[in-house]
Each structure stands twice: as C-alpha cells, then as structure tokens.
Design a protein around this motif. Structure first.
Motif, PDB file in Angstrom:
ATOM      1  N   HIS A  14       4.124   6.876  -1.538  1.00 33.17           N
ATOM      2  CA  HIS A  14       5.118   6.294  -0.639  1.00 33.17           C
ATOM      3  C   HIS A  14       4.469   5.669   0.582  1.00 33.17           C
ATOM      4  O   HIS A  14       3.289   5.889   0.862  1.00 33.17           O
ATOM      5  N   ALA A  15       5.240   4.857   1.291  1.00 34.67           N
ATOM      6  CA  ALA A  15       4.761   4.227   2.512  1.00 34.67           C
ATOM      7  C   ALA A  15       5.894   4.270   3.526  1.00 34.67           C
ATOM      8  O   ALA A  15       7.054   4.227   3.159  1.00 34.67           O
TER       9      ALA A  15
ATOM     10  N   PRO B 179       0.817  -1.217   0.000  1.00 29.01           N
ATOM     11  CA  PRO B 179       0.000   0.000   0.000  1.00 29.01           C
ATOM     12  C   PRO B 179       0.853   1.271   0.000  1.00 29.01           C
ATOM     13  O   PRO B 179       1.962   1.277   0.542  1.00 29.01           O
ATOM     14  N   THR B 180       0.368   2.310  -0.641  1.00 26.09           N
ATOM     15  CA  THR B 180       1.078   3.591  -0.639  1.00 26.09           C
ATOM     16  C   THR B 180       0.092   4.733  -0.457  1.00 26.09           C
ATOM     17  O   THR B 180      -1.107   4.571  -0.663  1.00 26.09           O
ATOM     18  N   SER B 181       0.613   5.902  -0.092  1.00 24.81           N
ATOM     19  CA  SER B 181      -0.217   7.085   0.100  1.00 24.81           C
ATOM     20  C   SER B 181      -0.520   7.729  -1.247  1.00 24.81           C
ATOM     21  O   SER B 181      -0.146   7.216  -2.294  1.00 24.81           O
ATOM     22  N   THR B 182      -1.174   8.892  -1.230  1.00 30.73           N
ATOM     23  CA  THR B 182      -1.499   9.572  -2.486  1.00 30.73           C
ATOM     24  C   THR B 182      -0.241   9.994  -3.234  1.00 30.73           C
ATOM     25  O   THR B 182      -0.248  10.126  -4.448  1.00 30.73           O
TER      26      THR B 182
END
Lengths: 660, 284
Positions: free
Chosen positions: B205-206, B199-202
């Motif tokens: 990145h995570a 999963p990553t942010s908008t």
C-alpha cells in the motif's frame, strides 16, 4: 561592507528566503503544468483539464496556506515571547499544540461524529485549556518565565502521553488524527484557506491595535503602570489572541513545531528587537520559512508515504536557531532565582534510610500483587516464583531505569543550576536513542551491552556538543535549553527518516520508544542493576565537585576543583546513566525531570543526599507506573514511560503551583 | 522475510492442540482450519476488523497485538503458539511457555513468484500440517475455491474498468493498494486492472493525497472499511476528484473492513464483497 555583513542585513535575509521559496514553488508548478498552458491557468483553470484543476485546487492553496500558517505561528510566537518575557515561549513549549491534539484525540475516540463538524473548535478549546492550565499554575509566581516554561513543558509531555495512550488502544480510529498531528499542508480545495484567512486577518488586526500598549508593556511593568496601563488586561488580551491564532492554525494543518520559536528568534537575531518591528518581521519570516520548507518537501521524490512538513521545519530551523542563539541577548531566563528556602530537613540521613526501607516492600508488592486469570491475587511461594519469571525483570528494569534517569537529571540540574535540565529536555535521551537505533540497524546481533555502549556514545556526543556550543559566556540557562530542544528536534528527524525504511527490526524499536518494559529479560535487569549500583558508588566522589561548582567557576577552581576534568567525568556519568536507562525504558519517561524535583520538594538539599533520594524517587515513580501499567486494564498493558508521565505530570504541576 | 521450515522450537506432544494465536492473521487462518484457538489479541476489535471466521465465545483476550500478555498466556498453558515473524524476538521467552511456530502468509519464499495467493496457499497447507489438520485444509480449500469461482462468475458481467482500491484516512488522504498487495493478486486472477501502478510498501500500500487518484480518470473507486465509507462522500466533493468521470458517473463503491495481510480467508472475504460491490448486486 564585507559579504558577511550583507547577510546580516534583515532585508537581505528576507529577500534570499523569498527568492528561494519562489524558485522552488515555480519548479513544483512547472512539474504539473501541462505543456502549452500559461501560468495564468493557475488562477483560471480549464474545468476539463485535471492538471490545471490540480494546480488551482491543490498547489496554489497549499502555497497560500503555508504563508498564512507560517505567518500566524510566527506572530503567535512573537506575541507569547514578549508577553511572557520568555525567548522559549512558543505554541509547542507552552503545551498549546499538544492540548489541541489531545482534545481532538478524545473527540476522535468518543465522539467521532462531532469531530467531523467541529474540528476547529475542539482544537481551539484544547489549546485554550492547555494554556489556561499553564498560566493558572504560574500565575501566583507572577508568570515568571522559569515557572511558565516548566509548566508548559510538563503540560506538553502530559497531553502527549495521554494522546499516545489513546492512540495505542484506538490505532485504527485515529489513523487520520495521526496524520493530521504530523503536520501536513496539502490541500484539496480552497475551503481551508477561506476558513482561515478572515479569522487570521481579524486576529492580526487586533494585534496591530494593541501594539502600542504592548510596546510599553515590554519595557517593564512599573513604567507601564505609571502610564496608567492596566497591564494584566493587556497581557490577557495578547495571550488570548496568541492562543486563538495557534488553535486555528493547528486545527487546520496539524502540529507544525518550531516556526513559532524560530521566526521570532531569527527576527531578534537580525536586530528586530523593538516590539512592533519584531512582531511584523517574525510573521514575515515565519511565513517564508514554512513556505520554503513545505515546497522543498513537495519536491521530494514520490514514495509510498507522504512526508510531513512538521518534521522538517524542526530540522531546518534547528541549525538556524543554533546560529541565532549566539546573538540572543543574555537573559536571566530561567536561571535559578533566589527562592524562599524550603525547610531544610534536620535528619536527611534518617529520612533517606526510611525511604530505602519503604522501597523494599513496595518492590515486593509490585511483583507479588497483580491481576491474573482469577482476578486480583497476592501470590506467595511457588506461585510467586513462577510469576517472578514475568514480573521481576520488568519491575527491576523499571526501577533501575527510573533511578538512573533521575540521577542523571539531578547531576545535570546541579551542574547547570537549571531546574529544567534533565536528560529528556536537554536532548541527551534523544542522543542515546539515535545511538541505540543506529546500532540495532547496523549490527547483526545487537547485544544489550552493545546497545548501552552505542547509546552512551550518542548521549555523550549530545552532551559534549552542548558543552562546546554553550561555552560562552557561561551556561546561560535559556541557551542551554534552546540548544537541547534544537538537538532533540534533529534527532527526532533522524528517527523519522529511519522509520520510513520499514525495516522489520524497527517494530521492536517502536514499542520501546513508548517506554515499555515488555521486552526486557532477567539479564537486562542484572546489567541495569549493576550500572545503577556503580553510579550510586560515584555519588560520594562527585558530590564535593557539584557543591563547589555551584559556587561558580572561579571559586571552584580556586578551591582546587579541576574544571575540565570534573565536568568531563560528571557529563560521562550522566551520559552512561541516561543511555542505560534509555535502552531499557525508552526516552519518554520523564522521571529524569521529576525525580530530582520531588526529592528537592521533600526537603533534600545537600548534594549527596539529594542525588541518592532523586534516584530513589525516580525509581519508585517508574516502578509504580510499571505495576499500574501491567494491571490497570489487564490483560492490556500501558507502557510504564507513558503512564509515569500521566501519573506524575499532574502531581508535579500541583507541587510547582504550590511552591511559587 | 523468508524462513526455513519447520520453524518449530521445542518438543511437542501429538495433536489435537489448544492453540494460542499471537496475532490476527494467525488467528484468522487457524480458525479457518477449524483449530481450537483458545486466545487471541484484541478480541473485540478482531470481530470488527477481521470479522470472519468469528472467534468462539470462550476465547480469551490476550491484550494488545503489539504486546500480547505473556503472564496470561503462561497461565492459559497452551499446547502450541502460532505467531507472525514480527514477534520472533519473543521466541526465547515463549519457549518457557509452549513450542511456537511462525506463520506469515505474505512472506514469499520464491522472489520470482509475486503471487501472494499462491504463497498464502502454501503457507496455509504447511500450517495445517504442523497442527495435524491436513484434512481440514482440503475441506477449507473447497470452500475457498467455491467462494472464488462464485465471485468470478459474478464478475463476468463487470465492465472491465480499472479499479483504485483505497481506504480513506480522512477527507484528503488515503491508503491505496497496488503492486505487492493481496488485493492486487486477487484482481490479477479476475483479470481486473488495478488503477494504481505507483510505488508501494512491502504490504503493497501507499499513503497518497486523494488528488493522486486523478491519474486514471476512467477508473472506478473501491473503498474498503467502515470509517472509509463515512469519509467517502466528503472526499468525493473535493474539486479535483469531483471533476473526474468516476465521480460524475457514480463509479465509487464501498465495502466493509478486510484485513489486507490476512492470507486466504481475507482474500475470500474481499473477493466476495468486492464482486457484489463492483457489479452493483447486493449480498444475500
């Protein structure tokens, strides 16, 4: 025995905590354990199996670290509370954690290479310095719990504000520190555990060695001295031990709040009040509490960010505390003691008028004088008109915001006869903050009046909750504060959760949280001035109630004060003031605590003049802070709320130190 | 976030403009177009973190990115203000100073199209149009395309292993870039697989603890940023990571800072440095 009684048995509570912690641990281990591998592989991993290595080098040390850190924090909290005879004492309330954070931030910005090799020592030095400051300030007052807690909270706020300023201007450099500070227990090998274990072990043994003198000390000083015990020596030894424990743990895993407060409180609530037993049980409960919390965090679904256990300990411990506070022995802490009366001013009205007369030119100065493209300039005429567009709303909002918080603070301090009561510390600001954020998040076009309304609702809910929870037997000073701190931690958890949503609208919220007047407009200034004006109009009406309520409920009631009615109105006024101010200058500013104290120290004792002068002082604090924040490092700007804490903190500490 | 163009407010005089950039991405893209940028926030740090194109010597520092100094901005009297949509709430105040336009190369008007580079190109062209520098756009695109084909040529000798793109935050945790990131779009163009599929942010990145990188033992590690480079050796010594082949075989490389949401200029810088790093060649 009823089922309820079983739950009150200390061993049963501990057993339930241990079993649930073990169950979650096992669940988390199972999630990683490769099929077919036995549990023994956790201890003896196959070097070629990454999954087994992960269990051995990340999951297992994390469990040990949680137990050790939790135990040490519980132990440290229990020690501090006994030595200082203060149920509110813990690393966080004494400024110890914040001190460690600040020195690490300073090292991170100015000497990052030293930070890599000596992180632990830097953190311990910070913790020790903070505690020294707190104790030094309250030494002459015989370490009275009231003064110690007040100094501790102010040192905490001060270090927090200083770190926040450093972070604001060095965000990239301090990303690692930011994460450390949130409190994470994750490990990548055993070095953390191996570093901490012998040191915590030695300190624990040292605590065991002074347990007997401590027990005698906890009775009272006179009987201890008559037994030939050097009381000061033992107190200092115990304080050094507690600081070393906290500093060590904080350096390793960051700021884990509440364990040090909750564990001893729970132990006390379970009846473990004798010194030896209390300390042992506080350590055990602390260890299990942190392990349980951390393993629950570990079991959270994976998203793009790591969830800090430090945030959650607060949330889990808060309801426990609220339950346990009921069982606390009523203490005298930090109830107002009879103090040597400060000189009563002969002409309060005259001084008040003088203050108001001085404020006007100060306000003009804050708008007219400042830095621009050509350096420092005192503007007039058209140039002043044009600059007013930018400076007037900010100066007006800073002044009115500070004044409203200080007025609310003065009302709360009078009502509760508690010198620590202020919107910031009683959780009222947090309530206003949550209300406002929820409103911004749910409404398409959030107006300022809507934000104030939502904030007021949040503040009022917190105040009413406090009123109900602390109803019996009366407003015990320490109970109210404990409740306030607990409620603050719940609201900070809600805010942390909201922040994880990464909604773009929250960017605006973030800068507001640091107490900046950057985004205010002229219409904000007009509405806040209106609210402040209305608030000041109520002062003559509520002054009599406050005067009568301070005589005690029975007396007030027999003199014709409607108890419930007057309380509701007073609380509502405090809530509206707090909410309006919080929407303008954020929840940090600290003038709600400082304004009333300054007014009292100047010599305003009568209720009406004290309320007026508190508002004026609070307003001036933020006005000056906003001006300095706009000009000191032009074109960079420091949020007024942060700067007010930085400027006002030492000043207030000095005054407290001199008074006692 | 998507915006209906043109997002200009207020009447404007004809170009050329003296432009104020309220954020680094706008500044970087304007400078790439050769625009006359008179001010940008956190100027010194821009030179350390964004690096290129460099801001000219006479550029004014506008203060913090989160709170660009409005008083100073007003006294500089720019013809045009360019800013990220995050600062859109300033619009009513900015209208008193100069017309403003929003610029966000990361924003995607077409949700079907996940390619950040394509949308960054469209945004840059629109920006060039707004400031009357369409010819500068086409000459910049020549530079950009040349830079990317040189990088692609260099990467022809690459062994094809998947890559973790990380910025270490301390010795135990890292930002890892994946889906939805500028770097991922670039790698797709070079047909290099990104090892992070979590999963990553908008922004793509995570935040992870470094043991999360153990999922792909065959991968390579690319560290971005100067602080990250300092932390790299310590992080690689942790037992779980040290057991991975990419450490044993020294398949970890480090490059300097790149703004990970800066549009085409950032992409070109990343492509150049990453292609040198991954192929073990030195930059000229």
């Amino acid at each position: 025995m009823r089922p309820g009684d079983v739950l009150r048995h200390p061993a049963a509570v501990l057993g339930i905590m241990a079993i649930s912690a073990a169950a979650v641990c096992l669940q988390n281990i199972r999630a990683i354990l490769p099929p077919g591998a036995g549990l023994s592989t956790i201890l003896f991993p196959n070097p070629s199996s990454t999954a087994e290595l992960m269990l051995h080098y990340t999951v297992l040390p994390r469990i040990v670290m949680a137990l050790m850190a939790g135990g040490a924090l519980g132990l440290s909290g229990a020690l501090l509370q006994r030595i200082l005879k203060n149920p509110l004492a813990e690393p966080a309330t004494l400024g110890v954690s914040a001190g460690a954070y600040l020195t690490l931030a300073i090292a991170g910005v100015f000497a990052p290479s030293i930070l890599l090799v000596a992180q632990t020592w830097i953190a311990i030095a910070g913790a020790a310095l903070a505690l020294l400051a707190v104790l030094g300030l309250s030494w002459r007052g015989g370490l009275s719990p009231e003064t110690v807690t007040l100094s501790g909270l102010i040192v905490s706020l001060y270090c927090g504000a200083a770190s926040a300023v450093l972070t604001l201007f060095n965000h990239e450099l301090l990303l690692g520190l930011f994460i450390w500070g949130a409190g994470y227990l994750d490990q990548q090998d055993w070095t953390g555990v191996l570093f901490l274990a012998p040191r915590v072990g030695c300190l624990a043994i040292a605590v065991a060695l002074i347990l007997r003198p401590l027990t005698i000390l906890s009775l009272d000083d006179r009987s201890a001295r008559s037994l030939g015990l050097p009381t000061t020596t033992f107190r200092v030894i115990a304080l050094v031990l507690a600081t070393a424990l906290t500093g060590l743990v904080t350096a390793q895993v960051g700021i884990i709040s509440f364990i040090g407060l909750a564990a001893p409180a729970i132990a006390g609530g379970l009846g473990m009040r004798r010194t030896g037993k209390g300390i042992v049980w506080a350590s055990l409960i602390g260890a299990l509490l942190l392990l349980l919390t951390d393993q629950i965090v570990l079991a959270f679904p994976v998203t793009y960010r790591l969830f800090p256990v430090g945030t959650i300990t607060g949330l889990l411990a808060a309801p426990l505390l609220i339950v346990m506070i009921r069982r606390l022995r009523p203490t005298t802490v930090p109830e107002q003691r009879a103090r040597p009366r400060l000189a009563q001013m002969r002409r309060p009205a005259l001084l008040l008028v003088t203050l108001i007369v001085v404020s006007a030119p100060l306000f003009w100065f804050a708008v007219a004088f400042g830095r621009g493209l050509g350096g420092w300039e005192l503007s007039s005429g058209d140039a002043l008109m044009s600059l007013s567009t930018w400076r007037l709303p900010r100066a007006a909002c800073a002044f009115t915001g500070g004044a409203m918080l200080a007025l609310a603070g003065a009302i709360l301090q009078r009502m509760t006869s508690n010198p620590l009561a202020s919107p910031e510390i009683l959780g009222v600001s947090s309530g206003a903050m949550v209300g406002t954020i929820l409103f911004i998040m749910t409404v398409a076009l959030p107006t300022r009046w809507g934000q104030i309304g939502a904030g007021a609702a949040g503040a009022l809910i917190v105040l009413v909750a406090m009123l109900i929870l602390s109803r019996r037997p009366a407003y015990g000073g320490s109970r109210l504060l404990l409740l306030g701190v607990s409620l603050s931690s719940i609201s900070s958890f809600i805010i942390a959760l909201l922040m994880t949503s990464q909604d773009p609208r929250l960017g605006q919220v973030l800068s507001w949280l640091s107490g900046s007047t950057y985004a205010v407009t002229l219409s904000d200034a007009i509405s806040s001035t209106t609210v402040l004006f209305l608030g000041c109009l109520t002062i003559p009406l509520i002054a009599r109630w406050l005067e009568l309520l301070s005589l005690g409920e029975a007396a007030a009631s027999s003199l014709g004060t409607p108890l419930i009615g007057s309380r509701s109105i007073l609380f509502s006024i405090a809530a509206v003031m707090t909410a309006t101010a919080t929407t303008l200058v954020g929840p940090l500013s600290f003038s709600g605590l400082m304004g009333p104290h300054l007014a009292r120290l100047v010599g305003f004792r009568r209720v009406a003049s004290h309320l007026f002068s508190s508002a004026l002082m609070g307003g001036l604090i933020l006005l000056i802070a906003d001006w300095a924040g706009r000009n000191l490092i032009f074109p960079y700007q420091i949020p007024a709320g942060l700067l007010a804490t930085l400027i006002g903190g030492p000043f207030l500490l000095f005054l407290i130190g001199r008074r006692t | 976030m998507s915006f209906a163009f043109p997002s200009t407010s207020g009447a404007r005089k004809p170009p050329p403009y003296r432009i104020a950039a309220l954020d680094w991405t706008s500044a970087q893209n304007l400078l790439a177009l050769g625009a006359n940028v008179i001010t940008l926030p956190e100027r010194t740090r821009y030179g350390e973190r964004v690096v290129e194109p460099a801001a000219p010597p006479g550029t004014y520092d506008l203060g913090l990115r989160s709170e660009p100094n409005l008083e100073l901005l007003n006294s500089l009297a720019p013809d045009l203000i360019v800013m990220h949509p995050e600062l859109d709430m300033l619009r009513p105040v900015l209208d008193m100073i100069a017309p403003s336009i929003l610029f966000d190369p990361d924003a995607n008007d077409d949700p079907q199209n996940a390619n950040k580079l394509a949308s960054a190109r469209v945004k840059l062209e629109r920006l060039a149009d707004e400031i009357g520098k369409l010819d500068a756009f086409s000459s910049y695109m020549n530079v950009y395309d040349a830079g990317l084909s040189e990088a692609a040529a260099r990467l022809r000798s690459y062994d094809g292993r998947a890559v973790y793109i990380v910025t270490l935050l301390d010795t135990r945790r890292a930002l890892v870039f994946g889906r939805n990131s500028l770097f991922q779009s670039l790698f797709s163009q070079f047909s290099i697989e990104n090892a992070w599929d979590g999963p990553t942010s908008t922004y793509g990145h995570a935040t992870v603890t470094i043991d999360a990188l153990a999922r792909r033992p065959d991968a390579r590690l690319l560290s971005v940023g100067r602080e990250s480079r300092l932390l790299l050796q310590a992080a690689l010594r942790s037992p779980v990571i040290a057991s991975l082949p990419f450490v044993r075989e020294e398949r970890a490389v480090a490059i300097d800072d790149v703004l990970f949401y800066g549009g085409l200029p950032s992409a070109e810088r990343f492509a150049r440095m990453a292609s040198f790093g991954l192929t073990g060649t030195a930059a000229p």
